[in-house]
Write an enzyme that holds these catalytic residues in place. Sequence first.
Site, short mmCIF file in Angstrom:
data_model
loop_
_atom_site.label_atom_id
_atom_site.label_comp_id
_atom_site.label_asym_id
_atom_site.label_seq_id
_atom_site.Cartn_x
_atom_site.Cartn_y
_atom_site.Cartn_z
N LYS A 1 0.79 -1.24 0.00
CA LYS A 1 0.00 0.00 0.00
C LYS A 1 0.82 1.29 0.00
CE LYS A 1 -4.04 0.43 1.37
NZ LYS A 1 -5.33 0.58 2.00
N ASP A 2 2.14 1.22 -0.01
CA ASP A 2 2.96 2.43 -0.11
C ASP A 2 4.21 2.12 -0.92
OD1 ASP A 2 3.68 5.09 0.27
OD2 ASP A 2 4.65 4.70 2.21
N PHE A 3 4.01 1.37 -2.00
CA PHE A 3 5.15 0.93 -2.79
C PHE A 3 5.62 2.06 -3.70
CE2 PHE A 3 7.26 -0.98 -6.39
CZ PHE A 3 8.24 -1.69 -5.71
#
Length: 153
Positions: free
Chosen positions: A127-129
């Site tokens: 979710k924060d790649f």
Amino acid sequence: MYKFGELQSATDNFSPSNHIKGSVYRGVINGDFAAIKKVHGDVSKEIQLLNNVNHSNLIRLSGVCINDGNCYMVYEYAANGALSDWIFNQYDSRKFLSWKHRIQIALDVATGLNYLLSFTNPPHIHKDFKTSNVLLDSDFRAKITNFALARST
């Protein structure tokens, strides 16, 4: 669990000379380099996830320290820093990734993300790649980091 005094000693009391970026410092613990990150807020889910995974392309959490309401997370050290520093570098001609390194990094990242989705129970999504959350070790092998937003599917 680490004692705060150990982290102070490892980082020379969080000296600016050991500052990496943001709230992350380089330290030496038991003769090995470590990355020590001061984190605010609830990190219990990230700690739980990192304690339950074991993959060469995911950053390894070696321990934590709680001191004065702050959490310090101690990770393996990635000597070559963030992938973003190599991709978006305009000022240092020595920071150049060969095609061999680029292909290996892409494979490492894909393998790490596949592990999260296919081999953790329950499966997880990062979710924060982004490139700043991919670190490169001394052999330019990719390590996915920053699981603060990771969620199970």
